[in-house]
Design an enzyme around this catalytic site. Sequence first.
Site, PDB file in Angstrom:
ATOM      1  N   TRP A  72       0.872  -0.958  -0.251  1.00 22.02           N
ATOM      2  CA  TRP A  72      -0.111  -0.216  -0.076  1.00 22.02           C
ATOM      3  C   TRP A  72       0.583   0.986  -0.061  1.00 22.02           C
ATOM      4  O   TRP A  72       1.748   0.905   0.782  1.00 22.02           O
ATOM      5  CB  TRP A  72      -1.256   0.176   1.072  1.00 22.02           C
ATOM      6  CG  TRP A  72      -1.721   1.026   1.395  1.00 22.02           C
ATOM      7  CD1 TRP A  72      -2.808   2.021   0.744  1.00 22.02           C
ATOM      8  CD2 TRP A  72      -1.207   3.072   2.179  1.00 22.02           C
ATOM      9  NE1 TRP A  72      -3.225   3.035   0.096  1.00 22.02           N
ATOM     10  CE2 TRP A  72      -2.015   3.239   1.252  1.00 22.02           C
ATOM     11  CE3 TRP A  72      -0.236   3.046   3.254  1.00 22.02           C
ATOM     12  CZ2 TRP A  72      -2.298   4.664   2.363  1.00 22.02           C
ATOM     13  CZ3 TRP A  72      -0.484   4.669   3.747  1.00 22.02           C
ATOM     14  CH2 TRP A  72      -1.543   5.253   3.306  1.00 22.02           C
ATOM     15  N   ASP A  99     -10.396   3.503  10.508  1.00 21.89           N
ATOM     16  CA  ASP A  99      -9.754   2.153  10.948  1.00 21.89           C
ATOM     17  C   ASP A  99     -10.666   2.130  12.688  1.00 21.89           C
ATOM     18  O   ASP A  99      -9.212   1.940  12.936  1.00 21.89           O
ATOM     19  CB  ASP A  99      -8.365   2.644  11.461  1.00 21.89           C
ATOM     20  CG  ASP A  99      -7.881   2.572   9.315  1.00 21.89           C
ATOM     21  OD1 ASP A  99      -7.725   1.348   8.423  1.00 21.89           O
ATOM     22  OD2 ASP A  99      -6.855   3.590   8.662  1.00 21.89           O
TER      23      ASP A  99
HETATM   24  C1  RNT Z   1      -3.765   2.796   4.252  1.00 26.41           C
HETATM   25  C2  RNT Z   1      -4.634   1.140   4.751  1.00 26.41           C
HETATM   26  C3  RNT Z   1      -2.830   0.204   5.008  1.00 26.41           C
HETATM   27  C4  RNT Z   1      -2.656   1.061   6.582  1.00 26.41           C
HETATM   28  C5  RNT Z   1      -1.192  -0.097   7.159  1.00 26.41           C
HETATM   29  C6  RNT Z   1      -0.447  -0.353   7.996  1.00 26.41           C
HETATM   30  O1  RNT Z   1      -4.894   3.490   4.247  1.00 26.41           O
HETATM   31  O2  RNT Z   1      -5.505   0.848   4.826  1.00 26.41           O
HETATM   32  O3  RNT Z   1      -2.987  -0.972   4.293  1.00 26.41           O
HETATM   33  O4  RNT Z   1      -3.633   0.784   7.442  1.00 26.41           O
HETATM   34  O5  RNT Z   1      -0.338  -0.281   5.872  1.00 26.41           O
END
Ligand code: RNT
Length: 421
Positions: free
Chosen positions: A187, A298
């Site tokens: 990512w 999140d």
């Molecule tokens: C970010 C992505 C990614 C991160 C992690 C920490 O928007 O979701 O996956 O949250 O790699």
Amino acid sequence: MKEEQIKKAYEDARAQYAKLGVDADKAIEQLNNLSISIHCWQADDVSGFENPDGELTGGIQTTGNYPGKARTIEELKRDLEKVIALIPGKHRISLHATYGDFDGEFVDRDKVEPKHFQSWIDWAKKNDVKLDFNSTFFSHEKTNSGYTLSDFDPEIRAFWKDHLRQCRRIAAEIGRQQGDPCIHNIWIPDGEKDKTVSRYEHRKLLQESLDEVLKEKISTEYLKDCIECKLFGIGSESYVVGSHEFYMGYAVKNNMLLTLDAGHFHPTETISDKLSAILLFVPEITLHVSRPERWDSDHVVILTDELLAISQEIVRSGQMDRVHIGLDYFDASINRIGAYVVGIRSAQKAMLQALLEPTDKLRDFEKKDKRFERMAWLEELKAMPWNALYVYYCNKQGVPIGDEYIKSIQEYETEVTSRRV
Ligand code: RNT
Ligand code: ZN
């Protein structure tokens, strides 16, 4: 709850499911075989050990300052051991490249090596978990322009390509040693706050960078690369290079894994409905199960309708072995061990409900155009005694049942995390 009570509730539930033609024991067994990839970064608010006091950048954010976050690799391992002890089944731990065992030295991203993760590999073996891996393209001065693999500057791109190369080698070594492919997630935060003119150019650069690094062929026996899209982030509201269309196209063209994060789409868009489409075009899917509250916030995973819908789609598609369930959330405002345990147990509860569905019966209604009956049964199933089966399963595995884990987490807080000052 007494043993007999647990057993009686289990037997009642089992009989009720049997009436629907559902084998409850088989569902429990399937749940037991399901490994969830637990993200290491909830324990320390995505700080890592490269530069733990550095700023978290790249459009992701933790809010809250609840005491007790893990500050060292030892503390993190200890916290994860506690988490593992409170959940049934065998699972995986997903590491980020910034979580290496750097032994007090500064190791830049282009220099990370398998040796920095050897202690994790050993720890995993000892704790009977497998490892997954993530390249880390955020929280670094070389992302200050907002771009990494798609930067205009060839030197910046070269640096991040080296990082990606190294991460693939680390993940492959993990996979080799654990005798099971390591899922390596890519990512990148690349994008811009405001109207961007060079959208095509950056995407073309990203494609070239990925092509160049991924041409180093590594057996899928050791390594499975996957790419994760996003709609927008903080500071990349107007333009994200790695959009859904970009990575969907890239994954289909290159026959590779796609990662779907539940928080990376429009607020009313869900990933549950994407599974049945994408599974037709890519070999496997990785999920970042998360909970978006109005945006990619999140939040800790809880038993929402969407979590259940994701689980149902995994099971109903009959493609469970092609979908890897990983978690991705980070809440710094509550007890972090509690955040893990609630999220993992909720993910399991959702999967168990999905596994207990009399799908054939529902499909039959569908084929006969009996849509009222289908709806009515879907409603009835919500109130079936699936939790008695989860309690039975936890008890059998020797982990806390029902709300018992809360006390255990409180004790760990008193004895361990609250002393971290
Ligand atoms: C970010 C992505 C990614 C991160 C992690 C920490 O928007 O979701 O996956 O949250 O790699
Ligand atoms: Zn994610």
